[in-house]
Design a protein around this motif. Structure first.
Motif, PDB file in Angstrom:
ATOM      1  N   VAL A 122       1.947 -11.933  11.235  1.00 44.25           N
ATOM      2  CA  VAL A 122       1.898 -11.674   9.791  1.00 44.25           C
ATOM      3  C   VAL A 122       2.214 -10.213   9.503  1.00 44.25           C
ATOM      4  O   VAL A 122       3.005  -9.894   8.610  1.00 44.25           O
ATOM      5  N   ARG A 123       1.603  -9.299  10.256  1.00 44.24           N
ATOM      6  CA  ARG A 123       1.833  -7.860  10.024  1.00 44.24           C
ATOM      7  C   ARG A 123       3.310  -7.496  10.149  1.00 44.24           C
ATOM      8  O   ARG A 123       3.838  -6.742   9.340  1.00 44.24           O
ATOM      9  N   VAL A 124       3.948  -8.013  11.171  1.00 47.76           N
ATOM     10  CA  VAL A 124       5.362  -7.690  11.378  1.00 47.76           C
ATOM     11  C   VAL A 124       6.212  -8.291  10.257  1.00 47.76           C
ATOM     12  O   VAL A 124       7.080  -7.610   9.698  1.00 47.76           O
ATOM     13  N   ILE A 125       5.951  -9.524   9.894  1.00 46.05           N
ATOM     14  CA  ILE A 125       6.709 -10.159   8.810  1.00 46.05           C
ATOM     15  C   ILE A 125       6.507  -9.379   7.505  1.00 46.05           C
ATOM     16  O   ILE A 125       7.464  -9.108   6.774  1.00 46.05           O
ATOM     17  N   LEU A 126       5.274  -8.982   7.217  1.00 44.12           N
ATOM     18  CA  LEU A 126       5.011  -8.222   5.994  1.00 44.12           C
ATOM     19  C   LEU A 126       5.692  -6.855   6.015  1.00 44.12           C
ATOM     20  O   LEU A 126       6.077  -6.339   4.962  1.00 44.12           O
ATOM     21  N   SER A 127       5.872  -6.277   7.183  1.00 40.65           N
ATOM     22  CA  SER A 127       6.522  -4.967   7.270  1.00 40.65           C
ATOM     23  C   SER A 127       8.010  -5.048   6.951  1.00 40.65           C
ATOM     24  O   SER A 127       8.626  -4.047   6.616  1.00 40.65           O
TER      25      SER A 127
END
Length: 139
Positions: free
Chosen positions: A55-60
């Motif tokens: 999720v963190r990578v996708i949101l970045s």
């Protein structure tokens, strides 16, 4: 070599081709993935990669305007659910844009994944650790 956070070529392609309101699903290792939807399988083993790291990578890399989750997620896996909400709050603060949140039943959630451009499968084994991101615009 690509320099930004997201290195997976399939996920990079997906993110770069999203249009306004397109949906992508990030899911745990157990969510059934409809045959007609592109599957991007990142799962290596139990917990790798984790749901929240993915999720963190996708949101970045992606502008999100909406999120859909199963009602069961908050009830059955409250700690991970709270981690996701914290990440969404951070993203809203970074982007200055509101992210709407909708809760539906798990059965409805599985049906809605059929509308996703792709489903990104993680190695997460926490029940109901699934989210649908609705793409926004950066302007």
């Amino acid at each position: 070599m690509k320099k930004s956070t997201l290195l997976n070529s399939d996920v990079t392609y997906l993110v770069s081709t999203l249009g306004h309101t397109d949906e992508i699903t990030i899911c745990d290792a157990g969510l059934p993935i409809p045959d007609q939807v592109t599957r991007i399988d990142l799962a290596l083993t139990h917990g790798v990669p984790s749901f929240i790291d993915t999720v963190r990578v996708i949101l970045s890399e992606t502008q999100i305007e909406g999120v859909v989750m199963a009602e069961e997620f908050a009830r059955v896996s409250p700690e991970l659910h709270q981690e996701l909400l914290k990440e969404l709050e951070l993203e809203q603060a970074r982007s200055g844009k509101t992210i709407s949140t909708e809760y539906i039943s798990h059965e409805e959630f599985k049906q809605q994944t059929q509308q996703s451009r792709a489903v990104v499968r993680t190695g997460e084994c926490t029940p109901y650790a699934n989210v649908i991101f609705q793409s926004g615009v950066v302007f």
